[in-house]
Design an enzyme around this catalytic site. Structure first.
Site, PDB file in Angstrom:
ATOM      1  N   ASN A  31       0.837  -1.272  -0.081  1.00  0.00           N
ATOM      2  CA  ASN A  31      -0.075   0.009   0.068  1.00  0.00           C
ATOM      3  C   ASN A  31       1.019   1.231   0.017  1.00  0.00           C
ATOM      4  O   ASN A  31       0.267   2.476   0.323  1.00  0.00           O
ATOM      5  CB  ASN A  31      -0.819   0.057   1.333  1.00  0.00           C
ATOM      6  CG  ASN A  31      -0.457   0.273   2.524  1.00  0.00           C
ATOM      7  OD1 ASN A  31       1.149   0.048   2.531  1.00  0.00           O
ATOM      8  ND2 ASN A  31      -0.979   0.095   3.644  1.00  0.00           N
ATOM      9  N   ASP A  37       4.009  -5.594   4.302  1.00  0.00           N
ATOM     10  CA  ASP A  37       2.852  -5.995   4.892  1.00  0.00           C
ATOM     11  C   ASP A  37       2.379  -7.272   4.413  1.00  0.00           C
ATOM     12  O   ASP A  37       2.734  -7.884   3.706  1.00  0.00           O
ATOM     13  CB  ASP A  37       1.645  -4.848   4.670  1.00  0.00           C
ATOM     14  CG  ASP A  37       1.451  -4.399   3.214  1.00  0.00           C
ATOM     15  OD1 ASP A  37       1.739  -5.252   2.324  1.00  0.00           O
ATOM     16  OD2 ASP A  37       1.430  -3.130   3.089  1.00  0.00           O
ATOM     17  N   ASP A 106       4.929 -16.354  15.251  1.00  0.00           N
ATOM     18  CA  ASP A 106       6.057 -16.131  16.362  1.00  0.00           C
ATOM     19  C   ASP A 106       5.372 -15.927  17.623  1.00  0.00           C
ATOM     20  O   ASP A 106       4.462 -15.106  17.636  1.00  0.00           O
ATOM     21  CB  ASP A 106       6.837 -14.793  16.025  1.00  0.00           C
ATOM     22  CG  ASP A 106       8.274 -14.734  16.496  1.00  0.00           C
ATOM     23  OD1 ASP A 106       8.464 -15.091  17.569  1.00  0.00           O
ATOM     24  OD2 ASP A 106       9.135 -14.305  15.450  1.00  0.00           O
ATOM     25  N   ASP A 208       9.614 -17.277  20.959  1.00  0.00           N
ATOM     26  CA  ASP A 208      10.807 -16.145  21.214  1.00  0.00           C
ATOM     27  C   ASP A 208      11.271 -16.394  22.813  1.00  0.00           C
ATOM     28  O   ASP A 208      10.268 -16.385  23.706  1.00  0.00           O
ATOM     29  CB  ASP A 208       9.777 -14.572  20.988  1.00  0.00           C
ATOM     30  CG  ASP A 208      10.878 -13.495  21.170  1.00  0.00           C
ATOM     31  OD1 ASP A 208      11.778 -13.357  20.384  1.00  0.00           O
ATOM     32  OD2 ASP A 208      10.627 -12.657  22.053  1.00  0.00           O
ATOM     33  N   GLU A 262      13.514 -20.418  20.508  1.00  0.00           N
ATOM     34  CA  GLU A 262      14.788 -19.811  20.480  1.00  0.00           C
ATOM     35  C   GLU A 262      15.437 -19.738  21.887  1.00  0.00           C
ATOM     36  O   GLU A 262      14.826 -19.659  22.912  1.00  0.00           O
ATOM     37  CB  GLU A 262      14.402 -18.105  20.209  1.00  0.00           C
ATOM     38  CG  GLU A 262      15.568 -17.182  19.962  1.00  0.00           C
ATOM     39  CD  GLU A 262      15.354 -15.743  20.391  1.00  0.00           C
ATOM     40  OE1 GLU A 262      16.187 -14.924  19.808  1.00  0.00           O
ATOM     41  OE2 GLU A 262      14.586 -15.522  21.090  1.00  0.00           O
ATOM     42  N   HIS A 336      16.687 -12.281  11.357  1.00  0.00           N
ATOM     43  CA  HIS A 336      16.348 -10.835  11.546  1.00  0.00           C
ATOM     44  C   HIS A 336      17.465 -10.234  12.744  1.00  0.00           C
ATOM     45  O   HIS A 336      17.249  -8.984  12.947  1.00  0.00           O
ATOM     46  CB  HIS A 336      15.047 -10.688  11.908  1.00  0.00           C
ATOM     47  CG  HIS A 336      14.415 -11.279  13.200  1.00  0.00           C
ATOM     48  ND1 HIS A 336      14.351 -12.615  13.471  1.00  0.00           N
ATOM     49  CD2 HIS A 336      14.081 -10.634  14.278  1.00  0.00           C
ATOM     50  CE1 HIS A 336      14.121 -12.955  14.423  1.00  0.00           C
ATOM     51  NE2 HIS A 336      13.901 -11.742  15.179  1.00  0.00           N
ATOM     52  N   ASP A 337      17.822 -11.151  13.563  1.00  0.00           N
ATOM     53  CA  ASP A 337      18.784 -10.742  14.647  1.00  0.00           C
ATOM     54  C   ASP A 337      20.304 -10.734  14.253  1.00  0.00           C
ATOM     55  O   ASP A 337      21.025 -10.485  15.185  1.00  0.00           O
ATOM     56  CB  ASP A 337      18.472 -11.674  15.920  1.00  0.00           C
ATOM     57  CG  ASP A 337      17.235 -11.508  16.540  1.00  0.00           C
ATOM     58  OD1 ASP A 337      16.873 -10.407  16.592  1.00  0.00           O
ATOM     59  OD2 ASP A 337      16.715 -12.455  17.137  1.00  0.00           O
TER      60      ASP A 337
HETATM   61  C1  NOJ Z   1      14.482 -12.490  20.196  1.00  0.00           C
HETATM   62  C2  NOJ Z   1      13.891 -11.804  18.893  1.00  0.00           C
HETATM   63  O1  NOJ Z   1      14.309 -12.734  17.774  1.00  0.00           O
HETATM   64  C3  NOJ Z   1      14.494 -10.491  18.678  1.00  0.00           C
HETATM   65  O2  NOJ Z   1      14.202  -9.771  17.184  1.00  0.00           O
HETATM   66  C4  NOJ Z   1      13.838  -9.528  19.867  1.00  0.00           C
HETATM   67  O3  NOJ Z   1      14.199  -8.392  19.846  1.00  0.00           O
HETATM   68  C5  NOJ Z   1      13.984 -10.296  21.348  1.00  0.00           C
HETATM   69  N1  NOJ Z   1      13.720 -11.735  21.186  1.00  0.00           N
HETATM   70  C6  NOJ Z   1      13.085  -9.716  22.151  1.00  0.00           C
HETATM   71  O4  NOJ Z   1      11.731 -10.207  21.853  1.00  0.00           O
END
Ligand code: NOJ
Length: 566
Positions: A31, A37, A106, A208, A262, A336-337
């Protein structure tokens, strides 16, 4: 051929699956508000299908003020307004299922947003029914014992709240208060929320920091000073496994789903407590030992990788060993981390970028573990390496910078380090084509698009048989065609070779030899057998050379005529 280590492994769809992780904020904007999105993911469903992946894991898509891009949830049953509405979600789920792809969400249940109704209630007074949904330390008891916070500017996990003259606990940012799992009502709320999504048809959860949910609620003084010591302590809460078993009984065991923890702070010796199938907890966990590997000092780096490959091999081999008779592993090199896989573990210089990216893809898809492959890695996206702090969005990067400013640290060195390690390197928009914003948006992207999208994008790779993108597709197909790549016994060879990673994968039907040069120089290897009569199944140089030294970042998988190890 022999069948060592194979017969005891139970076959499961989630062991054979390739999981494709999508960071929705950066995948596709539909959008033109500059933010990816759900509508954007729907537009790209045929692309996702074309990859051959089996499962999509979406980073959090729920209502959130986005202090930590969705990992601070203010309503677990609503879709984040930036991402769309519930009908978009339903359409996405249906579109994936129609294409035979499963969807994993997640689950962020260690903490919520401070803007969640539970927390608003909880902080309003000490007598509120939601008070015990969070961890509070009354100020009349004095300063609470130190707890380390991962995102707080002062690394302090306690935040004073005037309304009720008490401190609340937040292992992450001040806007991410930790939920109190001691409270059965809170646990029930979480389980009901999980049922809500599972009844809609989702196929599992990535959980998470689930290892942190149980706290020692007496909050004793801890003798630690290092972050890692705190994290390991956080991951060993006294009731952690009691809660996971309860969650399994109440929710997970009622569905045929994928679950993956995780594994923040979880060490090798503890992992089976999560994933041993006899314990009734979770199926898989992803560890940080590989991604935490440190870089070598500059003078020791050439021509080998920037890290000690022998250590890298040791880590992945030892993790494989744990699951030889129980549980099941995972494998990933980016998410993403993390910085981009090719920049961190390969080499993103123009001459090596695609070769090394394909080599890493070969590694990920030929190990005995479920691969979690991060969107964008299939086209070899690399770190953007911002030089200016204002270009960053990530709370972790920004808050550490603020801390340095306050304490008078070395900002230049920090920015240099962030070029290699900031999480935003892995979060830049997907490069679909060479147009202005890489086909991601017609608006202003929430995070800058990497200027290299002019050469590195999905469109050019689509039409090039030898591209990283098409190599990824071929590797997935190979993993599907050769079950030895999923279940076969893994044996590390030539262990001390500092440049080449070599292993075999051996099942009842076949034996495969995997040869991976992790360095930018030609490199030899030594094996206890001859393999010249084997069949070359794949090679990232697109030729049929199967003997002799490996060229820079070369990857080969060879099907052996006879099994030399049996
Ligand atoms: C792990 C996640 O992968 C990360 O992106 C997040 O900042 C922390 N947990 C806190 O939720």
């Amino acid at each position: 051929m022999t069948n060592k280590g194979l017969s005891s492994i139970k076959r499961e769809w989630w062991k054979e699956a390739v999981v494709y992780q999508i960071y929705p904020r950066s995948f596709q904007d539909s959008n033109n508000d500059g933010i990816g999105d759900l509508g954007g993911i729907i537009q790209r469903l045929d692309y996702i299908k074309s990859l051959g992946v089996d499962v999509v894991w979406l980073n959090p898509i729920f209502s959130s003020p986005n202090d930590d891009n969705g990992y601070d949830i203010s309503d677990y049953r609503q879709i984040m307004s930036d991402f769309g509405k519930m009908h978009d979600f339903d359409e996405l789920l249906q579109g994936l299922h129609e294409r035979g792809i499963k969807l994993v969400l997640d689950l962020v249940a260690n903490h919520s947003s401070d803007e969640h109704e539970w927390f608003k209630q909880s902080r309003s007074s000490r007598n509120n029914p939601c008070r015990d949904y969070y961890h509070w330390w009354p100020a009349e008891k004095g300063q609470p014992p130190h707890r380390f916070s991962i995102f707080d500017v002062h690394s302090d996990a306690w935040m004073y709240d005037e309304a009720s003259n008490a401190y609340y606990l937040h292992y992450f940012s001040r806007k991410q208060p930790d939920l109190n799992w001691e409270n059965p009502k809170l646990r029930k709320e979480i389980y009901e929320m999980m049922h809500f999504w599972l009844k809609k048809g989702v196929d599992g959860f990535r959980m998470d920091v689930i290892s942190f949910i149980s706290k020692d609620t007496d909050f004793p003084e801890l003798p630690f000073s290092h972050e890692q010591e705190f994290l390991q302590h956080y991951a060993k809460g006294p009731k952690l496994h009691e809660y996971l078993q309860e969650m399994n009984r109440e929710v997970l065991s009622h569905y045929d789903i994928l679950t993956v923890a995780e594994g923040a702070g979880v060490k090798r010796e503890d992992v089976l407590n999560f994933v041993d199938e006899d314990r009734g907890e979770l199926q898989m966990l992803y560890h940080f030992e590989g991604t935490d590997l440190k870089n070598l000092p500059w003078e020791n780096q050439q021509p080998n990788p920037r890290y000690d490959l022998r250590e890298f091999k040791r880590i992945y081999s030892e993790w494989d060993e744990i699951f030889s008779s129980k549980g099941w592993g995972t494998i990933y090199l980016g998410n993403h981390d993390q910085p981009r896989m090719v920049s961190r573990w390969g080499n993103d210089a123009p001459e090596f970028r695609f070769l090394s990216s394909k080599m890493l893809t070969t590694f990920l898809l030929s190990m005995r573990a479920t691969p979690f492959y991060y969107a964008g890695d299939e086209i070899a996206m690399s770190n953007i390496r911002f030089s200016n702090i204002d270009d960053y969005n990530d709370i972790a990067t920004l808050n550490k910078y603020r801390k340095l400013e306050e304490e008078g640290g070395d900002e230049y060195t920090y920015l240099e380090e962030m070029k290699e390690f900031s999480r935003d390197n892995g979060r830049t928009p997907i490069q679909w084509d060479s147009s202005v914003n890489a086909g991601f948006t017609n608006g202003k992207p929430w995070l800058k698009v990497n200027p290299d999208h002019l050469e590195v994008n999905a469109e050019v790779q689509e039409n090039d048989e030898s591209s990283s993108l098409n190599y990824f597709r071929r590797m997935i197909q190979l993993r599907k065609d050769h079950k030895a790549m999923v279940y076969g016994k893994y044996t590390l060879l030539d262990k001390l070779n500092p440049a080449v990673y070599t292993y075999t994968r051996e099942s009842e039907e076949e034996a495969l030899l995997v040869l991976l040069n992790f360095s930018q120089k030609e490199a030899g290897f030594s094996l206890p057998f001859e393999f010249g009569d084997g069949i070359l199944l794949i090679n990232n140089y697109n030729d049929d050379l199967k003997t002799g030294a490996l060229r820079p970042y070369e990857a080969r998988i060879i099907q052996l005529k006879t099994n030399p190890l049996s």
